[in-house]
Design an enzyme around this catalytic site. Structure first.
Site, PDB file in Angstrom:
ATOM      1  CE  LYS A   1       1.318   1.475   4.215  1.00 45.43           C
ATOM      2  NZ  LYS A   1       2.294   2.594   4.951  1.00 45.43           N
TER       3      LYS A   1
ATOM      4  CG  ASP B   1      -0.056  -0.089   9.176  1.00 46.83           C
ATOM      5  OD1 ASP B   1      -0.864   1.030   9.040  1.00 46.83           O
ATOM      6  OD2 ASP B   1       1.006   0.196   8.324  1.00 46.83           O
TER       7      ASP B   1
END
Ligand code: C5P
Length: 301
Positions: free
Chosen positions: A8, A135
């Site tokens: 990401k 995360d």
């Protein structure tokens, strides 16, 4: 059984002060990339084993893939030690703000669950993802998503317009706690006699949030509040950002807690040209593109 764990970037990341638990309150837009690690899961008669293509990756309980096995095994009410093998092909550079370890952790939750046929409800997998790290929950959803609080309260967004992405890897790494500590130092939220001072409404005195943070109609807002504290200690970061902008990036910023800097481009040709230019200037780069929820999500398909 094979799963892809996609990297990401954080298209935007705003730090909105401190939470009572010592974490920072975030408002961040995550975006999946085509760049991914691959995890292959196998049955085993006894114990856990991780094999990895890259050196330097811990292959024991420090690895989120291992922790994920323990969590799924326990959540399924199984007794004894978890049993299974995984082959991890690493492509996502570690400690770069690209979420490599977290993506592997999320893929492992889904992978072990499927391998063992435990079929945990999605809500349970999300809870386990939160336990693995702030995360990790994003990677179950993937695509474009808003992350609030510790970054672990995920609200899926419509997929952002597809872009080519040039990643630039500075010759230094930044650990996540380090980046947040530097933000604290610069914003006066250091502990006082063991107590933390909260920045009033998340904005430090004399540091009004830049108006450029407002999204424009055809262009998503790209910024990172952790970039200034990291740039102040590693001057190369600003240099890389300027080089990407000078090479035609629509927007550029540091991702997560760094140190990777990304630039967004409309075409592959433009991205390649920029990447070549930065490589000639001595920087290490990689070209990839954004991935949609359907392409990168672990809970779809
Ligand atoms: O949850 P995770 O292990 O990814 O976080 C690592 C460290 O980063 C935390 O211990 C904390 O110091 C810092 N952090 C933070 N605020 C967040 C996320 C991480 O202060 N929202």
């Amino acid at each position: 059984m094979t799963l892809h764990a996609h990297a990401k970037i954080n298209l935007s990341l705003a730090v909105d002060g401190m939470r009572p638990d010592g974490y920072h309150r975030l408002r961040t837009v995550f975006q999946s990339l085509a760049l991914h690690d691959t995890l292959r899961f196998f049955e085993a008669d006894e114990g856990l084993a991780i094999a990895c293509s890259a050196p330097g990756v811990p292959l024991d309980e420090r690895n989120l893939v291992w922790k994920a096995a323990r969590l799924v095994w326990a959540a399924a009410g199984r007794r004894g030690e978890p049993r299974g093998r995984v082959r991890l092909t690493k492509r996502i550079p570690a400690q770069g703000g690209l979420g490599g370890g977290s993506a592997d952790g999320a893929a492992a939750l889904v992978g072990w669950d499927r391998l063992w046929g435990t079929r945990l409800p999605i809500g349970r997998l999300r809870a386990l993802a939160r336990e693995l790290g702030a995360d990790v929950p994003f990677f179950l959803y993937a695509g474009t998503a808003l992350g609030l609080e510790r970054g672990d309260e995920i609200h899926p967004l419509d997929d952002a317009p597809s872009r080519w992405v040039v990643l630039v890897f500075p010759p230094f790494g930044v650990s996540t706690p380090e980046a947040f500590r530097w933000w604290d130092e610069d914003h006066g939220t250091r502990a006082v006699d063991g107590w933390r001072l909260a920045a009033p409404s998340g904005v430090a005195p004399g540091m009004p949030r830049a108006a450029s943070h407002e999204p424009q109609a055809d262009r998503p807002a790209v910024f990172n509040d952790l970039e200034a504290p990291v740039s102040r200690r590693h001057r190369e970061l600003a240099e890389i950002r300027r080089a990407l902008e000078g090479a035609g990036a629509e927007a550029a910023a540091m991702t997560g807690s760094g140190s990777t800097v990304f630039g967004l481009f409309r075409t592959r040709l433009a991205a390649r040209a920029a990447s070549d230019r930065l490589t000639s200037a001595g920087w290490r780069t990689m070209v990839t593109r954004t991935a949609t929820r359907l392409q990168a999500g672990l809970l779809v398909g």
